[in-house]
Design an enzyme around this catalytic site. Structure first.
Site, PDB file in Angstrom:
ATOM      1  CG  ASP A  47      -5.012   2.349   1.013  1.00  0.00           C
ATOM      2  OD1 ASP A  47      -5.956   1.556   0.929  1.00  0.00           O
ATOM      3  OD2 ASP A  47      -3.873   2.022   1.422  1.00  0.00           O
ATOM      4  CG  MET A  67     -11.314  -2.780   5.547  1.00  0.00           C
ATOM      5  SD  MET A  67      -9.804  -2.391   4.644  1.00  0.00           S
ATOM      6  CE  MET A  67      -8.829  -1.534   5.885  1.00  0.00           C
ATOM      7  CG  ASP A  72      -5.982  -2.867   3.462  1.00  0.00           C
ATOM      8  OD1 ASP A  72      -4.902  -2.572   4.007  1.00  0.00           O
ATOM      9  OD2 ASP A  72      -6.628  -2.071   2.743  1.00  0.00           O
ATOM     10  CB  SER A 128      -0.895   0.000   1.240  1.00  0.00           C
ATOM     11  OG  SER A 128      -1.353   1.313   1.461  1.00  0.00           O
ATOM     12  CG  MET A 169      -8.252   7.067   2.669  1.00  0.00           C
ATOM     13  SD  MET A 169      -7.432   7.105   4.261  1.00  0.00           S
ATOM     14  CE  MET A 169      -6.499   5.565   4.180  1.00  0.00           C
ATOM     15  CG  MET A 209     -11.115   2.991   2.349  1.00  0.00           C
ATOM     16  SD  MET A 209      -9.561   2.976   3.251  1.00  0.00           S
ATOM     17  CE  MET A 209      -8.419   3.191   1.885  1.00  0.00           C
ATOM     18  CG  HIS A 263      -3.842  -1.635  -1.471  1.00  0.00           C
ATOM     19  ND1 HIS A 263      -4.949  -2.429  -1.719  1.00  0.00           N
ATOM     20  CD2 HIS A 263      -4.196  -0.816  -0.449  1.00  0.00           C
ATOM     21  CE1 HIS A 263      -5.925  -2.108  -0.884  1.00  0.00           C
ATOM     22  NE2 HIS A 263      -5.497  -1.130  -0.098  1.00  0.00           N
ATOM     23  CG  HIS A 308      -9.157  -0.004  -0.239  1.00  0.00           C
ATOM     24  ND1 HIS A 308      -8.504  -0.188   0.970  1.00  0.00           N
ATOM     25  CD2 HIS A 308     -10.487  -0.072   0.025  1.00  0.00           C
ATOM     26  CE1 HIS A 308      -9.414  -0.366   1.926  1.00  0.00           C
ATOM     27  NE2 HIS A 308     -10.612  -0.290   1.385  1.00  0.00           N
TER      28      HIS A 308
HETATM   29  C1  DX5 Z   1      -6.036   1.546   5.776  1.00  0.00           C
HETATM   30  C2  DX5 Z   1      -5.637   1.217   4.362  1.00  0.00           C
HETATM   31  C3  DX5 Z   1      -4.523   0.257   4.280  1.00  0.00           C
HETATM   32  C4  DX5 Z   1      -3.252   0.728   4.928  1.00  0.00           C
HETATM   33  C5  DX5 Z   1      -2.610  -0.465   5.557  1.00  0.00           C
HETATM   34  O1  DX5 Z   1      -7.194   2.280   5.786  1.00  0.00           O
HETATM   35  O2  DX5 Z   1      -6.719   0.661   3.651  1.00  0.00           O
HETATM   36  O3  DX5 Z   1      -4.290  -0.164   2.955  1.00  0.00           O
HETATM   37  O4  DX5 Z   1      -2.350   1.313   4.063  1.00  0.00           O
HETATM   38  O5  DX5 Z   1      -1.514  -0.031   6.265  1.00  0.00           O
HETATM   39  P1  DX5 Z   1      -0.701  -1.003   7.214  1.00  0.00           P
HETATM   40  O6  DX5 Z   1      -0.220  -2.150   6.374  1.00  0.00           O
HETATM   41  O7  DX5 Z   1       0.398  -0.144   7.727  1.00  0.00           O
HETATM   42  O8  DX5 Z   1      -1.637  -1.465   8.297  1.00  0.00           O
HETATM   43 ZN    ZN Z   2      -6.321  -0.323   1.668  1.00  0.00          ZN
END
Ligand code: DX5
Ligand code: ZN
Length: 229
Positions: A33, A135, A173, A7, A35, A66, A31, A64
């Site tokens: 993320d 998650m 994740d 990620s 947000m 969110m 990956h 991903h």
């Molecule tokens: C959290 C993200 C993850 C995050 C995971 O909301 O969806 O993808 O980057 O980070 P680690 O591996 O550090 O828990």
């Molecule tokens: Zn993620």
């Protein structure tokens, strides 16, 4: 098949292309993320950055989302280079239609659930996705510890997928490290997102290798009937 998806949330955003090139020979996907500061507390990046880093690697982009109302942004993320788009069951009222919309773009569709969301939230759409994302932390931040209880949902989804005779990836994740990946493998996951473990390491490429080796060793120690990877 074991797939490791670093990620980039934990990468140095000032040198994103370089960071991605550093894991490109070891990882299976990148990956990303996304947000919105509403579905989750943080705001990260969007389509322009995704489009920009598309030139840094040939690895598939595992996007991903969110964000609330993800259906509004499927086309633009597909245009920006997403190979798989995962939306949260909690964030899309017409989830079935949203997943159809992703597949109509000719890319893979994934559905995600938060730690407090039950498996039944995705049961009726399993046949229309390529991946389920469970998650293992509350989404919004990297570097949190794994919520181990969420792995029981990975087990339940693994059983459901088998029962329905489906062929799809199960991704976990949050909090994935060399110490926690074994439990995720034993629960039935085969795609592992890791942010801080990979990009917090001195050599991110080596960290990806360690995760893969550890996952494969955990799979080997399972019986062939239990094994999913
Ligand atoms: C959290 C993200 C993850 C995050 C995971 O909301 O969806 O993808 O980057 O980070 P680690 O591996 O550090 O828990
Ligand atoms: Zn993620």
């Amino acid at each position: 098949m074991v797939k490791i998806a670093p990620s980039i949330l934990s990468a140095d955003f000032g040198r994103l292309a370089e960071e991605i090139k550093g894991i490109s020979n070891e990882a299976d996907m990148v990956h990303i993320d996304v947000m919105d500061g509403s579905f989750v507390p943080n705001i990260t990046l969007g389509q322009p950055v995704t489009r920009c880093i598309r030139q840094a690697t040939d690895l598939p982009f595992d996007v991903h989302l969110m964000i609330f109302n993800p259906e509004k942004h499927i086309d633009s993320f597909a245009d920006a280079g997403a190979d798989i788009i995962t939306v949260h069951a909690e964030a899309s009222i017409h989830l079935h239609r949203t997943l159809q919309q992703i597949r109509q773009r000719g890319i893979k569709a994934g559905v995600a659930i938060n730690p407090a969301t039950p498996v039944c939230a995705v049961e009726n759409v399993l046949h229309m996705v390529d991946m389920v994302l469970v998650m293992t932390v509350n989404p919004g931040f990297g570097g949190q510890s794994m919520i181990v209880e969420a792995l029981s949902k990975v087990e339940a989804i693994t059983r459901l997928v088998r029962k329905k005779g489906l062929d799809l990836d199960i991704e976990v994740d949050g909090g994935i490290t060399d110490e926690t990946i074994g439990a995720a493998v034993r629960a039935g996951a085969n795609v592992f997102v890791a942010g801080s473990y990979v990009f917090g390491a001195d050599c991110p490429g080596a960290a990806v290798r360690t995760l893969r080796t550890t996952a494969l060793a955990a799979a080997k120690s399972m019986s062939s009937t239990q094994r999913t990877i």
